[in-house]
Design an enzyme around this catalytic site. Sequence first.
Site, mmCIF file in Angstrom:
data_model
loop_
_atom_site.group_PDB
_atom_site.id
_atom_site.type_symbol
_atom_site.label_atom_id
_atom_site.label_comp_id
_atom_site.label_asym_id
_atom_site.label_seq_id
_atom_site.Cartn_x
_atom_site.Cartn_y
_atom_site.Cartn_z
ATOM 1 N N SER A 148 -9.455 -5.628 0.937
ATOM 2 C CA SER A 148 -9.585 -4.176 0.936
ATOM 3 C C SER A 148 -11.065 -3.803 0.984
ATOM 4 O O SER A 148 -11.871 -4.357 0.233
ATOM 5 C CB SER A 148 -8.953 -3.569 -0.318
ATOM 6 O OG SER A 148 -9.305 -2.194 -0.420
ATOM 7 N N THR B 151 -3.646 -8.291 9.539
ATOM 8 C CA THR B 151 -4.828 -8.115 8.713
ATOM 9 C C THR B 151 -4.709 -6.840 7.882
ATOM 10 O O THR B 151 -3.780 -6.060 8.056
ATOM 11 C CB THR B 151 -6.112 -7.969 9.568
ATOM 12 O OG1 THR B 151 -6.008 -6.763 10.345
ATOM 13 C CG2 THR B 151 -6.325 -9.158 10.497
ATOM 14 N N ASN B 152 -5.738 -6.629 7.082
ATOM 15 C CA ASN B 152 -5.927 -5.386 6.340
ATOM 16 C C ASN B 152 -6.562 -4.338 7.258
ATOM 17 O O ASN B 152 -6.603 -4.513 8.477
ATOM 18 C CB ASN B 152 -6.817 -5.652 5.118
ATOM 19 C CG ASN B 152 -6.475 -4.787 3.924
ATOM 20 O OD1 ASN B 152 -6.256 -3.586 4.057
ATOM 21 N ND2 ASN B 152 -6.437 -5.386 2.742
ATOM 22 N N THR B 153 -7.083 -3.271 6.678
ATOM 23 C CA THR B 153 -7.721 -2.196 7.444
ATOM 24 C C THR B 153 -9.127 -2.603 7.891
ATOM 25 O O THR B 153 -9.723 -3.537 7.356
ATOM 26 C CB THR B 153 -7.818 -0.923 6.596
ATOM 27 O OG1 THR B 153 -8.537 -1.219 5.393
ATOM 28 C CG2 THR B 153 -6.435 -0.401 6.237
ATOM 29 N N GLY C 279 0.794 -1.219 0.000
ATOM 30 C CA GLY C 279 0.000 0.000 0.000
ATOM 31 C C GLY C 279 0.823 1.264 0.000
ATOM 32 O O GLY C 279 0.391 2.278 -0.543
ATOM 33 N N ASN D 48 -12.168 -1.015 -0.042
ATOM 34 C CA ASN D 48 -12.316 0.110 -0.971
ATOM 35 C C ASN D 48 -12.594 -0.297 -2.410
ATOM 36 O O ASN D 48 -12.648 0.551 -3.292
ATOM 37 C CB ASN D 48 -11.069 0.994 -0.909
ATOM 38 C CG ASN D 48 -10.841 1.530 0.489
ATOM 39 O OD1 ASN D 48 -11.785 1.952 1.151
ATOM 40 N ND2 ASN D 48 -9.599 1.480 0.954
ATOM 41 N N GLY E 16 -1.495 -1.845 13.400
ATOM 42 C CA GLY E 16 -1.338 -1.095 14.637
ATOM 43 C C GLY E 16 -0.019 -1.266 15.343
ATOM 44 O O GLY E 16 0.075 -1.010 16.547
#
Length: 344
Positions: free
Chosen positions: A181, A251-253, A66, A183, A303
């Site tokens: 994702s 993980t992803n977001t 990303g 998005n 995080g």
Amino acid sequence: MLNALYPLVRPALFSMDAEDAHHFTLNNLLRAHRMGLAGCIGNRIADDPRTVMGVRFPNPVGLAAGLDKDGAYIDGLAAFGFGFIEVGTVTPRAQPGNPRPRMFRLPQADALINRMGFNNGGVDAFVANVRASRWKAEGGVLGLNIGKNADTPIERANDDYLYCLERVYPHASYVTVNISSPNTKNLRQLQGASELDSLLSTLKDAQQRLADQHKRYVPLALKIAPDLDADQIGNIGDALVRHKIDGVIATNTTISREAVKGLPHAEEAGGLSGRPVFEASTRVVRALHGVVGDAVPIIGVGGIFGGADARAKIDAGAKLVQVYSGLIYRGPALVRECAAALRG
């Protein structure tokens, strides 16, 4: 040197639009590399090798996908001392992504929200950038992250992943399949049981064919979301083991806003990353490890803002870790701190 400078330059960067600051930083980092200044600004990190997915990683701290979507800044980023770098997500055809603004800082929470939408120059340009990088030529571990175009119907998603896999395979240390994702419309549907079985079956068949063709086995990893319940984690874990997938990135977001309620930009659409996702991502790592054990190595991301956070991911069951948002807030000193915390 950059470790000491970053806290001084961060206020100027944070005064800029988040995406503009992103490109400004990467362009100047690459410029410094081309001027031969990488040694002055970078981290020298002692070897702490780990063999995961059959690949030897010089140290267990990597860059998450990303940050460098087109693989254009690999050599500049290498100065930070990463044990591995993952670039992408790339799609078969170039696409602009979502309209700007599409990246937002939440500094009160050490967080970012993005709705970039897989903006990239397409897989052919991506491969050309990767082939031109010294990092890969000199044996650096490079993960190539693949996705689907926004205008490809979800029913045809397998075609996009297969197309990308065939093109990036010869140039990758490992390939990550991004189905998480938030998005890209409907993308997370691919985490469903039948959709995931179909996709993994298609890609494992292709992996074996490509391994025979290129006389080299390139591992496949799956990138999953933090917004999963126990049943979903169990189903995904079972599929990973059944299809003999080589690794999983957790993980992803997140689409949750519980931890940032009331903050400026908190209600912007997109994926939330940074400190608020730490607990959710670590929970997924722990639960997933309970399902797959050591059969499918886990790369923990989400995080990580210090050495203790990196250690917590390992203690939860991860074999390696990746950083992104923490790098934006902490600078390259984070890489050294995490590597030191995981050494030995």
